[in-house]
Design a protein around this motif. Structure first.
Motif, PDB file in Angstrom:
ATOM      1  N   GLU A  77      28.404  27.477  76.538  1.00  0.00           N
ATOM      2  CA  GLU A  77      29.197  27.025  75.378  1.00  0.00           C
ATOM      3  C   GLU A  77      30.053  28.153  74.819  1.00  0.00           C
ATOM      4  O   GLU A  77      31.168  27.927  74.359  1.00  0.00           O
ATOM      5  CB  GLU A  77      28.303  26.409  74.299  1.00  0.00           C
ATOM      6  CG  GLU A  77      27.362  27.392  73.628  1.00  0.00           C
ATOM      7  CD  GLU A  77      26.429  26.723  72.628  1.00  0.00           C
ATOM      8  OE1 GLU A  77      26.289  27.278  71.518  1.00  0.00           O
ATOM      9  OE2 GLU A  77      25.850  25.677  72.945  1.00  0.00           O
ATOM     10  N   ASP A  78      29.547  29.395  74.886  1.00  0.00           N
ATOM     11  CA  ASP A  78      30.330  30.545  74.429  1.00  0.00           C
ATOM     12  C   ASP A  78      31.494  30.811  75.376  1.00  0.00           C
ATOM     13  O   ASP A  78      32.601  31.144  74.942  1.00  0.00           O
ATOM     14  CB  ASP A  78      29.457  31.792  74.310  1.00  0.00           C
ATOM     15  CG  ASP A  78      28.399  31.650  73.223  1.00  0.00           C
ATOM     16  OD1 ASP A  78      28.612  30.872  72.267  1.00  0.00           O
ATOM     17  OD2 ASP A  78      27.345  32.301  73.350  1.00  0.00           O
ATOM     18  N   PHE A  79      31.259  30.664  76.681  1.00  0.00           N
ATOM     19  CA  PHE A  79      32.328  30.844  77.659  1.00  0.00           C
ATOM     20  C   PHE A  79      33.400  29.781  77.454  1.00  0.00           C
ATOM     21  O   PHE A  79      34.596  30.084  77.469  1.00  0.00           O
ATOM     22  CB  PHE A  79      31.767  30.781  79.085  1.00  0.00           C
ATOM     23  CG  PHE A  79      32.823  30.885  80.147  1.00  0.00           C
ATOM     24  CD1 PHE A  79      33.488  32.082  80.370  1.00  0.00           C
ATOM     25  CD2 PHE A  79      33.167  29.783  80.908  1.00  0.00           C
ATOM     26  CE1 PHE A  79      34.471  32.177  81.344  1.00  0.00           C
ATOM     27  CE2 PHE A  79      34.148  29.867  81.882  1.00  0.00           C
ATOM     28  CZ  PHE A  79      34.804  31.069  82.100  1.00  0.00           C
ATOM     29  N   ASN A  80      32.981  28.545  77.246  1.00  0.00           N
ATOM     30  CA  ASN A  80      33.936  27.455  77.014  1.00  0.00           C
ATOM     31  C   ASN A  80      34.777  27.696  75.765  1.00  0.00           C
ATOM     32  O   ASN A  80      35.961  27.376  75.741  1.00  0.00           O
ATOM     33  CB  ASN A  80      33.207  26.112  76.885  1.00  0.00           C
ATOM     34  CG  ASN A  80      32.765  25.550  78.222  1.00  0.00           C
ATOM     35  OD1 ASN A  80      33.335  25.841  79.263  1.00  0.00           O
ATOM     36  ND2 ASN A  80      31.730  24.724  78.191  1.00  0.00           N
ATOM     37  N   ALA A  81      34.167  28.269  74.733  1.00  0.00           N
ATOM     38  CA  ALA A  81      34.851  28.473  73.454  1.00  0.00           C
ATOM     39  C   ALA A  81      35.593  29.804  73.369  1.00  0.00           C
ATOM     40  O   ALA A  81      36.391  30.005  72.441  1.00  0.00           O
ATOM     41  CB  ALA A  81      33.834  28.387  72.307  1.00  0.00           C
ATOM     42  N   ALA A  82      35.362  30.682  74.317  1.00  0.00           N
ATOM     43  CA  ALA A  82      35.959  32.021  74.265  1.00  0.00           C
ATOM     44  C   ALA A  82      37.478  31.943  74.361  1.00  0.00           C
ATOM     45  O   ALA A  82      38.037  31.039  74.994  1.00  0.00           O
ATOM     46  CB  ALA A  82      35.422  32.877  75.409  1.00  0.00           C
ATOM     47  N   GLY A  83      38.141  32.901  73.729  1.00  0.00           N
ATOM     48  CA  GLY A  83      39.582  33.020  73.890  1.00  0.00           C
ATOM     49  C   GLY A  83      39.905  33.346  75.341  1.00  0.00           C
ATOM     50  O   GLY A  83      39.053  33.808  76.099  1.00  0.00           O
ATOM     51  N   ARG A  84      41.134  33.103  75.708  1.00  0.00           N
ATOM     52  CA  ARG A  84      41.552  33.302  77.100  1.00  0.00           C
ATOM     53  C   ARG A  84      41.276  34.734  77.582  1.00  0.00           C
ATOM     54  O   ARG A  84      40.712  34.935  78.654  1.00  0.00           O
ATOM     55  CB  ARG A  84      43.027  32.963  77.249  1.00  0.00           C
ATOM     56  CG  ARG A  84      43.519  33.063  78.672  1.00  0.00           C
ATOM     57  CD  ARG A  84      44.945  32.524  78.803  1.00  0.00           C
ATOM     58  NE  ARG A  84      45.296  32.425  80.189  1.00  0.00           N
ATOM     59  CZ  ARG A  84      44.887  31.480  81.030  1.00  0.00           C
ATOM     60  NH1 ARG A  84      44.111  30.514  80.607  1.00  0.00           N
ATOM     61  NH2 ARG A  84      45.267  31.481  82.292  1.00  0.00           N
ATOM     62  N   THR A  85      41.645  35.724  76.794  1.00  0.00           N
ATOM     63  CA  THR A  85      41.458  37.123  77.189  1.00  0.00           C
ATOM     64  C   THR A  85      39.979  37.437  77.375  1.00  0.00           C
ATOM     65  O   THR A  85      39.590  38.098  78.342  1.00  0.00           O
ATOM     66  CB  THR A  85      42.085  38.071  76.155  1.00  0.00           C
ATOM     67  OG1 THR A  85      43.481  37.765  76.055  1.00  0.00           O
ATOM     68  CG2 THR A  85      41.901  39.517  76.538  1.00  0.00           C
ATOM     69  N   GLU A  86      39.147  36.965  76.463  1.00  0.00           N
ATOM     70  CA  GLU A  86      37.706  37.207  76.556  1.00  0.00           C
ATOM     71  C   GLU A  86      37.121  36.538  77.800  1.00  0.00           C
ATOM     72  O   GLU A  86      36.293  37.119  78.509  1.00  0.00           O
ATOM     73  CB  GLU A  86      37.001  36.697  75.299  1.00  0.00           C
ATOM     74  CG  GLU A  86      35.507  36.964  75.295  1.00  0.00           C
ATOM     75  CD  GLU A  86      34.808  36.390  74.072  1.00  0.00           C
ATOM     76  OE1 GLU A  86      33.569  36.507  74.023  1.00  0.00           O
ATOM     77  OE2 GLU A  86      35.474  35.831  73.179  1.00  0.00           O
ATOM     78  N   ALA A  87      37.541  35.319  78.088  1.00  0.00           N
ATOM     79  CA  ALA A  87      37.038  34.597  79.267  1.00  0.00           C
ATOM     80  C   ALA A  87      37.466  35.292  80.557  1.00  0.00           C
ATOM     81  O   ALA A  87      36.668  35.444  81.489  1.00  0.00           O
ATOM     82  CB  ALA A  87      37.520  33.150  79.246  1.00  0.00           C
ATOM     83  N   VAL A  88      38.715  35.736  80.610  1.00  0.00           N
ATOM     84  CA  VAL A  88      39.213  36.455  81.786  1.00  0.00           C
ATOM     85  C   VAL A  88      38.413  37.742  81.979  1.00  0.00           C
ATOM     86  O   VAL A  88      37.991  38.066  83.090  1.00  0.00           O
ATOM     87  CB  VAL A  88      40.726  36.739  81.650  1.00  0.00           C
ATOM     88  CG1 VAL A  88      41.193  37.779  82.652  1.00  0.00           C
ATOM     89  CG2 VAL A  88      41.522  35.447  81.802  1.00  0.00           C
ATOM     90  N   THR A  89      38.206  38.467  80.890  1.00  0.00           N
ATOM     91  CA  THR A  89      37.456  39.721  80.955  1.00  0.00           C
ATOM     92  C   THR A  89      36.025  39.479  81.427  1.00  0.00           C
ATOM     93  O   THR A  89      35.482  40.276  82.206  1.00  0.00           O
ATOM     94  CB  THR A  89      37.465  40.416  79.576  1.00  0.00           C
ATOM     95  OG1 THR A  89      38.825  40.684  79.217  1.00  0.00           O
ATOM     96  CG2 THR A  89      36.673  41.707  79.594  1.00  0.00           C
ATOM     97  N   ALA A  90      35.418  38.390  80.986  1.00  0.00           N
ATOM     98  CA  ALA A  90      34.050  38.069  81.403  1.00  0.00           C
ATOM     99  C   ALA A  90      33.970  37.788  82.899  1.00  0.00           C
ATOM    100  O   ALA A  90      33.002  38.181  83.562  1.00  0.00           O
ATOM    101  CB  ALA A  90      33.524  36.876  80.613  1.00  0.00           C
TER     102      ALA A  90
END
Length: 165
Positions: free
Chosen positions: A4-17
């Motif tokens: 759920e955190d990955f789904n809600a993360a901003g684009r930059t944060e998701a890419v970085t993850a």
């Protein structure tokens, strides 16, 4: 990270993850753009689809970030820590097997001009040595297919360890 955190993360944060799982921009973008995911299974399915197939240039980019098998990855990046963790499952090296893997790495790099890549998780050093020896007989075209499969396996395993329900 929770799904759920990955789904809600901003684009930059998701890419970085995702980057430590597999540093191929197209793969990362396809997964990020496919959010939200209803389950980790659907996320992993999307990751597999996005990884099929990789271009030669994508494989080259990804290989630039992978250490030699049997060598301790340097640095403190997430990717280096993941590689150390994956290779730690190989157990203590038998000196003869370690030397044969090192020689296999050199022979592989001489033949193919790139680092030998294999999903280390779940394999023994002896299995890796056997794989090096088998793959040294491949043509460059055959080997490219195998490398793509190994990258897919590594990426999905890392993603599975990164995202939980």
């Amino acid at each position: 990270m929770l799904l759920e955190d990955f789904n809600a993360a901003g684009r930059t944060e998701a890419v970085t993850a995702l980057r430590p799982c597999l540093d191929i921009g197209r793969w990362i973008e396809e997964i990020v753009d496919s959010r939200p995911f209803g389950s980790t299974g659907s996320l992993l399915d999307a990751a597999r689809r996005a990884a099929e197939p990789f271009t030669d240039a994508e494989v080259e980019t990804a290989l630039a970030h992978h250490p030699r098998i049997g060598e301790r990855p340097a640095g403190n990046s997430t990717e280096a820590r993941l590689s150390r963790s994956e290779q730690a499952t190989l157990g203590a090296p038998d000196p003869a097997v370690a030397a044969a893997i090192s020689e296999g790495n050199r022979n592989y790099e001489q033949k193919f001009g790139q680092v030998f890549l294999i999903r280390a998780a779940g394999r023994s050093r002896e299995e890796i040595l056997a794989a090096i020896n088998t793959r040294l007989a491949h043509t460059p075209e055959d080997e490219l297919e195998v490398i793509g499969q190994q990258l897919r396996e590594i990426a999905v395993l890392r993603l599975e360890g990164l995202i939980s329900a």
